[in-house]
Design an enzyme around this catalytic site. Structure first.
Site, PDB file in Angstrom:
ATOM      1  N   ASN A 160       2.319  10.312  12.649  1.00 54.98           N
ATOM      2  CA  ASN A 160       2.380   9.885  11.235  1.00 54.98           C
ATOM      3  C   ASN A 160       2.848  11.112  10.423  1.00 54.98           C
ATOM      4  OD1 ASN A 160       1.986   8.883   8.638  1.00 54.98           O
ATOM      5  ND2 ASN A 160      -0.143   8.462   9.000  1.00 54.98           N
ATOM      6  N   ARG A 208       4.692   6.138  12.677  1.00 52.99           N
ATOM      7  CA  ARG A 208       4.320   5.151  11.547  1.00 52.99           C
ATOM      8  C   ARG A 208       5.526   5.349  10.696  1.00 52.99           C
ATOM      9  NH1 ARG A 208       0.831   6.565   6.597  1.00 52.99           N
ATOM     10  NH2 ARG A 208       0.902   4.192   5.402  1.00 52.99           N
ATOM     11  N   HIS A 242       0.211  -1.508   4.203  1.00 57.33           N
ATOM     12  CA  HIS A 242      -0.838  -1.277   4.890  1.00 57.33           C
ATOM     13  C   HIS A 242      -0.765  -2.315   5.966  1.00 57.33           C
ATOM     14  CE1 HIS A 242      -3.469   0.540   1.930  1.00 57.33           C
ATOM     15  NE2 HIS A 242      -3.204   1.549   2.681  1.00 57.33           N
ATOM     16  N   ARG A 268      -4.161   6.742  -7.731  1.00 61.05           N
ATOM     17  CA  ARG A 268      -3.211   5.835  -8.442  1.00 61.05           C
ATOM     18  C   ARG A 268      -3.657   4.741  -9.299  1.00 61.05           C
ATOM     19  NH1 ARG A 268      -1.181   4.305  -2.481  1.00 61.05           N
ATOM     20  NH2 ARG A 268      -1.799   6.353  -1.659  1.00 61.05           N
ATOM     21  N   GLU A 306      -5.085   1.280  13.084  1.00 56.59           N
ATOM     22  CA  GLU A 306      -3.716   1.212  12.981  1.00 56.59           C
ATOM     23  C   GLU A 306      -2.903   1.825  14.314  1.00 56.59           C
ATOM     24  OE1 GLU A 306      -4.482   2.632   9.087  1.00 56.59           O
ATOM     25  OE2 GLU A 306      -2.672   1.578   8.228  1.00 56.59           O
TER      26      GLU A 306
END
Ligand code: AMP
Length: 404
Positions: A10, A91, A180, A241, A385
């Site tokens: 990733n 990813r 996601h 965020r 994941e």
């Protein structure tokens, strides 16, 4: 018997997470993080067989130096793993409309990932760097791209379109993509097992609550709506965020308060959310500590986080009609009984009743249903994941084991 091992990467712009996963059973052989790329203090840490280690990388190292350290020093020398690898799985945050499923990377795919950079300028260029470095380090291994956005490509236009002039979609691909997706896919399949129902007959709402947070409506196993948008800035209140916002605020900040567009984006992405409201931290554990000590702003941050999440979940009754389960996952979803009980309290119109004991017990990797018998179902499922990336990678490549 040979294991099917996949190196899962990733790659971010200044860091790289990695894991070696057994694609057959999800077992993690090792995992780690290389960080502070392009800085004098570039370093790497990893854990394997319960032991944690760390060391500095040569100053100003970046992706290729980190990947070659992972291969030569950790995988080959320390772990002695030179066989059994079947693929490197990457990813990839943004696959635009082009990538609707995982693919083996060739020159066209790499070009496609780079073309999606305008949609994820912080992520996709770094993924491309990581892919190139991995191709050099593992010339014999196929590389696979697994996209966060792919799972959401089943959304209908009424859910993914913004009400902007149509040509902005047609010419510039401005639309909701969602993120996601890999996590959503994993927990949906786990929920199907727990509920003993075929995935393609399952309606769930998945709340992935981590530093980034999103909620997704999944109908008959497919995404039909989701809270993140063109980018991961949209939707829920997150660590730093802002999520949903009246766009006029941006104009106000620029024309009335003199901010540059870069300054505004810095605020929206890095100084807002739980951090901006609480003034304490973006880390939910610290916000909870503040709330327990009576901090008004920590309490407000938690209230806003929960209220917006509950509103989103309630609104997804519209596309779903019938809801088999609400799934909580991600660092907060998997570990905060407080958040789960408060969200479900706001959803009593649907009849949710939390089982206090089960809710308390579902932490630290424990999964299960957290509502009482007779209540509509809510459950906690730890996401994985990396396993999805490893499984997809192994599925796409030959079964034959290759040597590094
Ligand atoms: P993730 O991005 O999925 O790794 O999740 C990170 C978030 O999970 C951070 O805000 C953490 O504070 C939060 N988190 C981790 N453990 C707990 C916990 N025990 N209680 C509440 N939040 C937690």
């Amino acid at each position: 018997m040979n294991n099917k091992l996949v190196l899962v990467l990733n790659c971010g712009s200044s860091s790289l997470k990695f894991a070696v996963i057994n694609a057959d059973n999800g077992g993690e052989i090792m995992s780690g993080l290389a960080e502070c790329f392009n800085l004098p203090e570039a370093r790497i840490k990893w854990k394997m067989a319960g032991t944690k280690k760390s060391t500095s990388l040569p100053p100003y190292s970046a992706h290729s130096a980190a990947i070659s350290f992972i291969v030569e020093e950790i995988i080959k020398k320390e772990a002695g793993l030179t066989e059994q690898f079947v693929a490197v799985g990457h990813r990839i945050v943004h696959g635009g409309e082009r990538f609707t499923e995982s693919v083996i990377i060739d020159d066209h795919v790499l070009e496609g990932i780079e073309q999606c950079s305008s949609l994820a300028p912080l992520h996709n260029p770094a993924h491309a760097l990581g892919i190139r470095a991995a191709q050099v380090a593992f010339p014999a291994l196929p590389q696979v791209a697994v996209f966060d956005t792919a799972f959401h490509q089943t959304m209908p236009a009424k859910a993914f379109m913004y009400a902007l002039p149509y040509h902005l979609y047609k010419e510039y691909s401005i639309r909701r993509y969602g993120m996601h997706g890999t996590s959503n896919l994993f927990v949906t399949h786990e929920a199907a097992k727990i509920l003993n129902k075929p995935v393609d007959d399952l309606n769930v709402i998945c709340a992935h609550l981590g530093n980034g947070a999103s909620v997704t409506a999944i109908k008959k196993g497919q995404s039909v709506d989701t809270s993140m948008g063109l980018t991961p800035l949209d939707g829920l209140v997150m660590g730093t965020r802002c999520g949903d916002l009246d766009p006029s605020i941006i104009e106000y900040l620029i024309t009335r308060l003199g901010y540059s567009i870069e300054g505004v984006m810095e605020i929206l992405q890095k100084q807002s959310g739980l951090l901006g409201i609480s003034g304490i931290s973006s880390d939910f554990r610290e916000i909870i500590a503040g709330y327990e000590q009576g901090s008004k702003r920590a309490t407000l941050a938690i209230d806003m986080f929960i209220y917006r999440l509950a509103k989103y979940i309630a609104s997804y009754a519209v596309p779903l009609g019938h809801i088999d389960a609400i799934i909580f996952t991600g660092g907060i979803g998997e570990n905060s009984p407080l958040v789960r009980s408060k969200v479900l309290e706001l959803l009593t119109i649907f009849g949710y009743q939390v089982d206090g004991e089960k809710n308390k017990a579902a932490i630290l990797g424990n999964q299960g249903i957290i509502t009482i018998a007779g209540s509509p179902i809510a459950m906690v499922i730890p996401t994985n994941e990396e396993w999805v990336i490893a499984q997809d990678s192994a599925k796409l490549v030959s079964n034959q084991s290759l040597s590094l």
